[in-house]
Write a protein that holds these residues in place. Structure first.
Motif, PDB file in Angstrom:
ATOM      1  N   CYS A  64      10.118   6.939  -0.583  1.00  0.00           N
ATOM      2  CA  CYS A  64      10.503   7.501  -1.531  1.00  0.00           C
ATOM      3  C   CYS A  64      10.214   9.144  -1.742  1.00  0.00           C
ATOM      4  CB  CYS A  64      10.050   6.883  -2.957  1.00  0.00           C
ATOM      5  SG  CYS A  64      10.640   7.672  -4.662  1.00  0.00           S
ATOM      6  N   ILE A  65      11.542   9.750  -1.966  1.00  0.00           N
ATOM      7  CA  ILE A  65      11.173  11.236  -2.034  1.00  0.00           C
ATOM      8  C   ILE A  65      11.824  11.555  -3.437  1.00  0.00           C
ATOM      9  CG2 ILE A  65      12.108  13.189  -1.171  1.00  0.00           C
ATOM     10  CD1 ILE A  65      12.919  11.981   1.591  1.00  0.00           C
ATOM     11  N   SER A  98      -9.463   4.753  -2.204  1.00  0.00           N
ATOM     12  CA  SER A  98      -9.185   3.866  -3.252  1.00  0.00           C
ATOM     13  C   SER A  98      -7.627   3.296  -3.638  1.00  0.00           C
ATOM     14  CB  SER A  98      -9.449   4.094  -4.725  1.00  0.00           C
ATOM     15  OG  SER A  98      -9.053   5.248  -5.160  1.00  0.00           O
ATOM     16  N   VAL A  99      -7.515   2.202  -3.588  1.00  0.00           N
ATOM     17  CA  VAL A  99      -5.866   2.064  -3.877  1.00  0.00           C
ATOM     18  C   VAL A  99      -5.725   1.073  -5.189  1.00  0.00           C
ATOM     19  CG1 VAL A  99      -4.208   0.267  -2.806  1.00  0.00           C
ATOM     20  CG2 VAL A  99      -5.939   1.112  -1.325  1.00  0.00           C
ATOM     21  N   ALA A 143       0.842  -1.284  -0.086  1.00  0.00           N
ATOM     22  CA  ALA A 143      -0.069  -0.064  -0.106  1.00  0.00           C
ATOM     23  C   ALA A 143       0.804   1.151   0.130  1.00  0.00           C
ATOM     24  CB  ALA A 143      -0.877   0.024   1.330  1.00  0.00           C
ATOM     25  N   ILE A 144       0.809   2.107  -0.745  1.00  0.00           N
ATOM     26  CA  ILE A 144       1.486   3.604  -0.841  1.00  0.00           C
ATOM     27  C   ILE A 144       0.475   4.607  -0.445  1.00  0.00           C
ATOM     28  CG2 ILE A 144       2.741   4.820  -2.451  1.00  0.00           C
ATOM     29  CD1 ILE A 144       3.249   2.326  -4.107  1.00  0.00           C
ATOM     30  N   LYS A 145       1.158   5.375   0.251  1.00  0.00           N
ATOM     31  CA  LYS A 145       0.589   6.601   0.707  1.00  0.00           C
ATOM     32  C   LYS A 145       1.393   7.899   0.113  1.00  0.00           C
ATOM     33  CE  LYS A 145      -0.799   9.288   4.976  1.00  0.00           C
ATOM     34  NZ  LYS A 145      -0.937   9.166   6.381  1.00  0.00           N
ATOM     35  N   SER A 146       0.687   8.629  -0.522  1.00  0.00           N
ATOM     36  CA  SER A 146       1.410   9.866  -1.194  1.00  0.00           C
ATOM     37  C   SER A 146       1.273  11.059  -0.483  1.00  0.00           C
ATOM     38  CB  SER A 146       0.767   9.806  -2.644  1.00  0.00           C
ATOM     39  OG  SER A 146       1.239  10.820  -3.236  1.00  0.00           O
ATOM     40  N   PHE A 147       2.069  11.920  -0.298  1.00  0.00           N
ATOM     41  CA  PHE A 147       1.933  13.385   0.030  1.00  0.00           C
ATOM     42  C   PHE A 147       2.340  14.249  -0.935  1.00  0.00           C
ATOM     43  CE2 PHE A 147       2.867  10.599   3.532  1.00  0.00           C
ATOM     44  CZ  PHE A 147       2.318  10.954   4.745  1.00  0.00           C
ATOM     45  N   ASN A 148       1.548  15.384  -0.870  1.00  0.00           N
ATOM     46  CA  ASN A 148       1.921  16.314  -1.967  1.00  0.00           C
ATOM     47  C   ASN A 148       3.107  17.148  -1.801  1.00  0.00           C
ATOM     48  OD1 ASN A 148       0.905  18.044  -0.269  1.00  0.00           O
ATOM     49  ND2 ASN A 148      -1.146  18.380  -1.134  1.00  0.00           N
ATOM     50  N   ASN A 149       3.173  18.489  -2.394  1.00  0.00           N
ATOM     51  CA  ASN A 149       4.400  19.316  -2.038  1.00  0.00           C
ATOM     52  C   ASN A 149       4.209  20.205  -1.107  1.00  0.00           C
ATOM     53  OD1 ASN A 149       2.912  20.715  -3.523  1.00  0.00           O
ATOM     54  ND2 ASN A 149       4.313  21.315  -5.032  1.00  0.00           N
ATOM     55  N   TYR A 190       6.404  13.074  -1.987  1.00  0.00           N
ATOM     56  CA  TYR A 190       6.764  11.887  -0.813  1.00  0.00           C
ATOM     57  C   TYR A 190       5.815  10.843  -0.779  1.00  0.00           C
ATOM     58  CZ  TYR A 190       8.938  16.195   0.338  1.00  0.00           C
ATOM     59  OH  TYR A 190       9.763  17.600   0.205  1.00  0.00           O
ATOM     60  N   LEU A 191       6.490   9.336  -0.827  1.00  0.00           N
ATOM     61  CA  LEU A 191       5.923   8.313  -0.840  1.00  0.00           C
ATOM     62  C   LEU A 191       6.073   7.368   0.545  1.00  0.00           C
ATOM     63  CD1 LEU A 191       5.917   7.336  -4.658  1.00  0.00           C
ATOM     64  CD2 LEU A 191       4.192   8.808  -3.479  1.00  0.00           C
ATOM     65  N   LEU A 192       5.300   6.981   1.167  1.00  0.00           N
ATOM     66  CA  LEU A 192       5.509   5.769   2.155  1.00  0.00           C
ATOM     67  C   LEU A 192       5.010   4.526   1.789  1.00  0.00           C
ATOM     68  CD1 LEU A 192       4.510   7.821   5.551  1.00  0.00           C
ATOM     69  CD2 LEU A 192       6.785   7.349   4.514  1.00  0.00           C
ATOM     70  N   VAL A 193       5.649   3.479   1.723  1.00  0.00           N
ATOM     71  CA  VAL A 193       5.196   2.084   1.486  1.00  0.00           C
ATOM     72  C   VAL A 193       4.993   1.364   2.650  1.00  0.00           C
ATOM     73  CG1 VAL A 193       6.023   0.107   0.030  1.00  0.00           C
ATOM     74  CG2 VAL A 193       6.626   2.453  -0.781  1.00  0.00           C
ATOM     75  N   TYR A 194       3.800   0.874   2.785  1.00  0.00           N
ATOM     76  CA  TYR A 194       3.354  -0.097   3.762  1.00  0.00           C
ATOM     77  C   TYR A 194       2.921  -1.428   3.281  1.00  0.00           C
ATOM     78  CZ  TYR A 194       2.684   4.127   6.480  1.00  0.00           C
ATOM     79  OH  TYR A 194       2.762   5.476   7.088  1.00  0.00           O
ATOM     80  N   THR A 195       3.061  -2.346   4.150  1.00  0.00           N
ATOM     81  CA  THR A 195       2.437  -4.066   4.064  1.00  0.00           C
ATOM     82  C   THR A 195       1.078  -3.784   3.650  1.00  0.00           C
ATOM     83  OG1 THR A 195       2.155  -4.228   6.363  1.00  0.00           O
ATOM     84  CG2 THR A 195       4.187  -4.858   5.315  1.00  0.00           C
ATOM     85  N   PHE A 196       0.480  -4.455   2.741  1.00  0.00           N
ATOM     86  CA  PHE A 196      -0.794  -4.110   2.326  1.00  0.00           C
ATOM     87  C   PHE A 196      -1.735  -5.036   3.411  1.00  0.00           C
ATOM     88  CE2 PHE A 196      -4.391  -5.988   0.016  1.00  0.00           C
ATOM     89  CZ  PHE A 196      -5.117  -4.786  -0.531  1.00  0.00           C
ATOM     90  N   ALA A 197      -2.719  -4.557   3.601  1.00  0.00           N
ATOM     91  CA  ALA A 197      -3.812  -5.050   4.470  1.00  0.00           C
ATOM     92  C   ALA A 197      -4.823  -5.496   3.792  1.00  0.00           C
ATOM     93  CB  ALA A 197      -4.266  -4.391   5.840  1.00  0.00           C
TER      94      ALA A 197
END
Length: 74
Positions: A39-40, A71-72, A3-9, A47-54
């Protein structure tokens, strides 16, 4: 699957990204998704954070039996 969480600028998003990375990165519990990477991108200031998928759904779904509307995509 991840799962990826994205942050804007925005400045607040940058601060939130580093705070979440620091706090969640140090947690280890079988009932909490695990932060496995980040990832930056300086080009797009993303900015992206990568999590284990639930696969069983999110916490809101478990607590309230509702769909969060998030939505994923892969």
């Amino acid at each position: 699957a991840v799962a990826i969480k994205s942050f804007n600028n925005l400045c607040d998003s940058e601060r939130a990204f580093f705070t979440e990375m620091e706090i969640v990165g140090g947690l280890q519990h079988p009932h909490i998704v695990r932060l496995i990477g980040y990832c930056i991108s300086n080009f797009r200031r993303r900015y992206l954070l990568v999590y284990t998928f639930a696969p069983e759904g999110d916490l809101e779904q478990k607590l309230h039996g509702t769909h969060s509307g998030v939505s994923v995509g892969f």
